[in-house]
Structure formats: C-alpha cells, structure tokens
Write a protein that holds these residues in place. Sequence first.
Motif, short mmCIF file in Angstrom:
data_model
loop_
_atom_site.label_atom_id
_atom_site.label_comp_id
_atom_site.label_asym_id
_atom_site.label_seq_id
_atom_site.Cartn_x
_atom_site.Cartn_y
_atom_site.Cartn_z
N PRO A 72 19.89 -24.45 22.37
CA PRO A 72 19.18 -24.40 23.64
C PRO A 72 19.88 -23.62 24.76
O PRO A 72 19.20 -22.87 25.47
CB PRO A 72 18.98 -25.87 24.01
N PRO A 73 21.19 -23.70 24.92
CA PRO A 73 21.81 -22.94 26.01
C PRO A 73 21.66 -21.42 25.87
O PRO A 73 21.81 -20.68 26.84
CB PRO A 73 23.29 -23.33 25.93
N PHE A 74 21.35 -20.95 24.66
CA PHE A 74 21.23 -19.51 24.43
C PHE A 74 19.79 -19.01 24.47
O PHE A 74 19.56 -17.80 24.36
CB PHE A 74 21.88 -19.13 23.10
N ARG A 75 18.83 -19.91 24.62
CA ARG A 75 17.43 -19.48 24.71
C ARG A 75 17.23 -18.62 25.95
O ARG A 75 17.78 -18.92 27.01
CB ARG A 75 16.50 -20.69 24.76
N GLY A 76 16.48 -17.56 25.80
CA GLY A 76 16.22 -16.65 26.92
C GLY A 76 17.32 -15.63 27.14
O GLY A 76 17.22 -14.80 28.04
N SER A 77 18.34 -15.65 26.30
CA SER A 77 19.46 -14.72 26.46
C SER A 77 19.26 -13.43 25.69
O SER A 77 20.05 -12.51 25.80
CB SER A 77 20.76 -15.37 25.98
N GLY A 78 18.21 -13.37 24.87
CA GLY A 78 17.98 -12.21 24.01
C GLY A 78 18.57 -12.39 22.62
O GLY A 78 18.37 -11.55 21.74
N MET A 79 19.28 -13.49 22.40
CA MET A 79 19.92 -13.71 21.11
C MET A 79 18.89 -13.89 19.99
O MET A 79 19.06 -13.34 18.90
CB MET A 79 20.85 -14.92 21.16
N THR A 80 17.83 -14.64 20.25
CA THR A 80 16.82 -14.85 19.21
C THR A 80 16.14 -13.54 18.84
O THR A 80 15.90 -13.26 17.67
CB THR A 80 15.77 -15.89 19.67
N SER A 81 15.86 -12.70 19.85
CA SER A 81 15.27 -11.38 19.57
C SER A 81 16.21 -10.52 18.75
O SER A 81 15.79 -9.83 17.83
CB SER A 81 14.93 -10.68 20.89
N ALA A 82 17.50 -10.57 19.09
CA ALA A 82 18.49 -9.78 18.35
C ALA A 82 18.61 -10.26 16.90
O ALA A 82 18.69 -9.44 15.98
CB ALA A 82 19.85 -9.85 19.05
N LEU A 83 18.60 -11.58 16.71
CA LEU A 83 18.66 -12.12 15.35
C LEU A 83 17.43 -11.72 14.54
O LEU A 83 17.54 -11.33 13.38
CB LEU A 83 18.78 -13.65 15.39
N LEU A 84 16.25 -11.81 15.16
CA LEU A 84 15.02 -11.43 14.47
C LEU A 84 15.05 -9.96 14.09
O LEU A 84 14.72 -9.59 12.96
CB LEU A 84 13.80 -11.74 15.33
N ALA A 85 15.45 -9.10 15.02
CA ALA A 85 15.53 -7.66 14.74
C ALA A 85 16.50 -7.38 13.59
O ALA A 85 16.21 -6.56 12.70
CB ALA A 85 15.94 -6.90 15.99
N ALA A 86 17.62 -8.09 13.56
CA ALA A 86 18.60 -7.89 12.48
C ALA A 86 18.02 -8.35 11.14
O ALA A 86 18.21 -7.67 10.12
CB ALA A 86 19.88 -8.65 12.80
N MET A 87 17.31 -9.48 11.14
CA MET A 87 16.70 -9.96 9.90
C MET A 87 15.63 -8.99 9.41
O MET A 87 15.54 -8.70 8.22
CB MET A 87 16.13 -11.36 10.09
N GLU A 88 14.82 -8.48 10.33
CA GLU A 88 13.78 -7.53 9.94
C GLU A 88 14.40 -6.27 9.33
O GLU A 88 13.92 -5.76 8.32
CB GLU A 88 12.92 -7.17 11.15
N THR A 89 15.47 -5.78 9.95
CA THR A 89 16.17 -4.60 9.43
C THR A 89 16.73 -4.89 8.04
O THR A 89 16.63 -4.07 7.13
CB THR A 89 17.29 -4.17 10.39
N GLN A 90 17.33 -6.05 7.88
CA GLN A 90 17.94 -6.44 6.61
C GLN A 90 16.90 -6.55 5.50
O GLN A 90 17.18 -6.21 4.35
CB GLN A 90 18.66 -7.77 6.79
N LEU A 91 15.71 -7.00 5.84
CA LEU A 91 14.65 -7.14 4.84
C LEU A 91 14.15 -5.79 4.35
O LEU A 91 13.70 -5.67 3.22
CB LEU A 91 13.48 -7.95 5.41
N GLY A 92 14.18 -4.79 5.20
CA GLY A 92 13.71 -3.46 4.81
C GLY A 92 12.20 -3.39 4.78
O GLY A 92 11.51 -4.33 5.14
N PRO A 93 11.68 -2.23 4.34
CA PRO A 93 10.23 -2.01 4.35
C PRO A 93 9.49 -3.00 3.45
O PRO A 93 9.98 -3.39 2.40
CB PRO A 93 10.07 -0.59 3.81
N GLY A 94 8.31 -3.38 3.89
CA GLY A 94 7.46 -4.29 3.13
C GLY A 94 6.84 -5.31 4.05
O GLY A 94 7.01 -5.27 5.27
#
Length: 75
Positions: A13-35
Amino acid sequence: SRAREIMLNYVAPPFRGSGMTSALLAAMETQLGPGIAKLGSTATALDFYRRRGWLDDGPPQVWRGITAFPLRKEL
C-alpha cells in the motif's frame, strides 16, 4: 499468437500511486513478448488495467474466494 498469463501484480500500500505497479506491469508485458496475454483483475484494479490497454475477456469468475475480471491484451 500464444496465450500467456500474468498471475499477480501487487505492490505494498505505501507504494500505490508511485508508478511502481505500472513499471512492474510494463516489465512483465515486455518479458512475455509478442502474443495474447491474459490476467484476472480485482475490481479495485480493473480501471488501472483498462487504462493500459487491457480489454474485457469474459464474465467475472471467482478464484479462491476473490472475484476476478478476465482481461486480455495483444502484446
């Protein structure tokens, strides 16, 4: 395209709104690759994912007592 699934994307909770969740999601999407990627969102996070291009992918489902809203995204 092959299906891929993001199982969990939570931050403390203290990290919500910090951009961390967006950064994690972007990293996971990149890691998954096309599809086609899939995930189950909580009601709280639904708008977060929709703003990032995730689309509804069926009716809500109950998973371990939590209602999950299936989403998909072409990566």
